[in-house]
Design a protein around this motif. Sequence first.
Motif: not given
Length: 90
Positions: A28-39, A41-47
Amino acid sequence: MSFEKSFKALADPVRREILQLLKNGCMSAGDIARHFHMTKATISYHLRLLKEADLIWEEKEKNFIYYDLNLTLIEEIMGWLINLKERNND
């Protein structure tokens, strides 16, 4: 076959890291986001950019969206690169 969006997406180290994470399976996007120090919204942009480049696909399940690699396109890119490497000695 046009790889312009795919290569542009691959140029970013964050997006390459997301692809590395997804090689182990859907996330999930949340699982992916846990690996990064960014918002988120930024993870969603990359996805979104990875999705637009057809490097990943999404599947909605209840309240979650799961992302996974588009292995078909990755295999096409690999085939193209291997073909580029081969020399025609005729």
